[in-house]
Enzyme design. Structure first.
Site, PDB file in Angstrom:
ATOM      1  N   LYS A  16      51.504  36.160  30.911  1.00  0.00           N
ATOM      2  CA  LYS A  16      51.505  36.906  29.648  1.00  0.00           C
ATOM      3  C   LYS A  16      51.819  38.394  29.860  1.00  0.00           C
ATOM      4  O   LYS A  16      52.572  38.988  29.096  1.00  0.00           O
ATOM      5  CB  LYS A  16      50.125  36.743  29.000  1.00  0.00           C
ATOM      6  N   ARG A  91      39.849  38.574  19.670  1.00  0.00           N
ATOM      7  CA  ARG A  91      39.217  37.555  20.503  1.00  0.00           C
ATOM      8  C   ARG A  91      38.360  36.595  19.692  1.00  0.00           C
ATOM      9  O   ARG A  91      37.994  35.530  20.185  1.00  0.00           O
ATOM     10  CB  ARG A  91      38.321  38.219  21.548  1.00  0.00           C
ATOM     11  N   ARG A 125      47.390  33.098  45.275  1.00  0.00           N
ATOM     12  CA  ARG A 125      47.630  34.542  45.312  1.00  0.00           C
ATOM     13  C   ARG A 125      46.892  35.177  46.489  1.00  0.00           C
ATOM     14  O   ARG A 125      45.737  34.855  46.764  1.00  0.00           O
ATOM     15  CB  ARG A 125      47.132  35.135  43.995  1.00  0.00           C
ATOM     16  N   ARG A 158      41.244  37.282  46.418  1.00  0.00           N
ATOM     17  CA  ARG A 158      40.187  37.852  45.573  1.00  0.00           C
ATOM     18  C   ARG A 158      39.212  36.756  45.168  1.00  0.00           C
ATOM     19  O   ARG A 158      39.623  35.612  44.956  1.00  0.00           O
ATOM     20  CB  ARG A 158      40.787  38.434  44.281  1.00  0.00           C
ATOM     21  N   ARG A 169      36.819  30.901  34.447  1.00  0.00           N
ATOM     22  CA  ARG A 169      37.572  31.775  33.539  1.00  0.00           C
ATOM     23  C   ARG A 169      38.347  30.953  32.509  1.00  0.00           C
ATOM     24  O   ARG A 169      38.443  31.338  31.342  1.00  0.00           O
ATOM     25  CB  ARG A 169      38.561  32.646  34.335  1.00  0.00           C
TER      26      ARG A 169
END
Ligand SMILES: [Zn+2]
Length: 211
Positions: A16, A91, A125, A158, A169
């Site tokens: 996004k 939200r 990642r 991370r 998440r």
């Protein structure tokens, strides 16, 4: 003049952010996130701004009424004449209702991507511990495994990119966003795109929607 007053909805890992930058450039409209609005307000020293600053420093969430006042102020600025991209706002349905009193929205772009692909993207990642460069174990690997091409620093993952954390998440995102998707679908302004391929393909679909 045609306006592009857009909302982007999409889970982490859907690309996004990259696509928002491309839209901003192509249509010459600002990308507006509540994070940026809060930081700018805190710097401005206005009355609203100092309230935000105190709340952020205490680590609390900025309440809806204050967020909405700041969004309203931001959307009143001259650079939004041709439109804007809202990212990370609204939200909640309450926020969406308040937003509809401030401005019309032309399109809500909903980024669709399979859960497995998000997990593959995010869990692969790796970040350089020295210079912050970002790699991906299969999509964008360093020349030497675990070592930064640029500075020779060690790469790490991370905590946010570990699978359990990604799952968490995604669950939060889905729970929070599903009602919004339905809300905008009912209003007839929700457009689904397939964001599992790459940013260019996402842009191609968005171009068709906005033309
Ligand atoms: Zn590095």
């Amino acid at each position: 003049m045609k306006k592009y007053r857009l909302i982007l909805l999409g889970p982490p890992g859907a690309g996004k952010g990259t696509v928002a930058k491309k839209i901003a450039e192509k249509y010459q409209i600002p990308q507006i996130s509540t994070g940026d609005i809060f930081r700018e307000a805190a710097k401005s020293g206005s009355e609203l701004g100092s309230r935000v600053k105190r709340i952020m420093e205490s680590g609390e969430l900025v309440p809806d009424d204050l967020t909405i006042s700041l969004v309203k102020e931001r959307l009143g600025k001259k650079d939004t004449e041709r439109g804007f991209i809202l990212d990370g706002f609204p939200r909640t349905i309450i926020q969406a209702d308040s937003l509809s009193e401030i401005t019309s929205i032309d399109a809500v772009i909903n980024f669709n991507i399979p859960r497995e692909e998000i997990i593959r993207r995010l869990s692969g990642r790796r970040i350089c511990s020295q210079c912050g460069a970002i790699y991906h174990v299969t999509d964008f690997p360093p020349k030497v495994e675990g070592i930064c091409d640029i500075c020779g620093g060690k790469l790490y993952q991370r905590d946010d990119d570990k699978i359990e954390s990604i799952e968490k998440r995604l669950n939060v995102y889905e729970k929070q966003t599903l009602p919004l998707i339905e809300y905008y679908r009912t209003k007839g302004i929700l457009y689904d795109i397939d964001s599992s391929v790459n940013p260019d393909y996402s842009m191609e679909q968005i171009g068709k929607i906005l033309s």
